[in-house]
Design an enzyme around this catalytic site. Structure first.
Site: not given
Ligand code: GRF
Length: 194
Positions: A17-19, A86-87, A103, A105
Site C-alpha cells: 500500500g505505498s501508493n 492483484m485481481r 491503474n 504500472h
C-alpha cells in the site's frame, strides 16, 4: 458525473500500500481534491489494511465483483484507482465503469506487462524503464496512457535500488494523474489522452 460535487474515490489494493499511502497524503494535503471514501482489498493479510485504519479510511475486504460493486454503489464511488490490485477485473466490470478506472504500472508500457514488471525489466537488462499511469480497458495493462515517466537503470543498480527508484516516481506520478482526472483535464481520443 456532476461537475460541482466533491468526487468520491476508491483505491483498490492487495499489498503493502505505498501508493495508497501517497494518495492519502495528497488528499490530506489538498493536492487531490476528493473524498477518499473507500479502500477495497482482497487480501486479509495486506499491509494496506493497516494503513487505511491508521489514516481513518474505510476499508472493505471483498473477494467477488458482486461484493465490490455493492460497496461501490453504497459509497457512491465516482473514480476507481487501482494500486497494486492483484485481481483482473472482468470486461463487464470495466465496461460498466468505462473511463472511470485508473491503474499504475511499474514499467513504460507496452513493455513489461504483468505482475513482475520491475524484475522483468531489470533481468532484461534495459537501460531505461519507468512508470505508466493509464485508463483501464478490457485488456491487461493496455488502456490509454495518461502519464509516463522514465527511470534510468545504471550499472550500479540492483533490483532493490531500481524498485526504490520506481516507487519514488510512482508516489509522485499517481497523485498527479488523479488530480488531472478530477480537474476534468483529461480528454480521451482513441488511444490518446490529452
Ligand atoms: C506498484 O509497483 C504498482 O505499480 C503495481 O503494484 C505495486 C503496488 O505497490 N501495480 P504498493 O502496494 O502501492 O506499495
Amino acid at each position: 458525473m456532476d461537475k460541482r460535487k466533491v468526487k468520491n474515490i476508491a483505491v483498490f489494493a492487495s499489498g503493502r500500500g505505498s501508493n495508497f499511502a501517497a494518495i492519502v497524503k495528497a488528499v490530506k494535503a489538498g493536492e487531490i481534491k476528493a473524498n477518499l471514501a473507500l479502500l477495497v482489498c482482497d487480501n486479509s493479510k495486506a499491509g494496506v489494511l493497516k494503513l487505511a485504519q491508521q489514516a481513518g479510511v474505510k476499508s472493505v475486504l471483498a473477494k467477488s465483483e458482486e461484493e465490490i460493486s455493492r460497496h461501490l454503489e453504497q459509497n457512491k464511488i465516482d473514480l476507481i484507482i487501482l494500486a497494486g490490485f492483484m485481481r483482473i477485473l472482468s470486461p463487464d466490470f470495466v465496461r460498466r465503469h468505462k473511463n472511470r478506472i485508473l491503474n499504475i504500472h511499474p514499467s513504460l508500457l507496452p513493455a513489461f506487462k504483468g505482475a513482475h514488471a520491475i524484475r522483468d525489466a531489470f533481468d532484461y537488462g534495459v537501460k531505461v524503464t519507468g512508470v505508466t499511469v493509464h485508463f483501464v480497458d478490457e485488456k491487461m495493462d493496455h488502456g490509454p496512457v495518461i502519464l509516463q515517466e522514465p527511470a534510468k537503470v545504471s550499472a550500479s543498480d540492483t533490483l532493490q535500488s531500481l524498485e526504490a527508484k520506481i516507487h519514488k516516481i510512482e508516489h509522485k506520478l499517481y497523485p498527479q494523474a488523479i488530480r488531472s482526472y478530477l480537474e476534468g483535464k483529461l480528454k480521451i481520443r482513441g488511444r490518446r489522452v490529452k
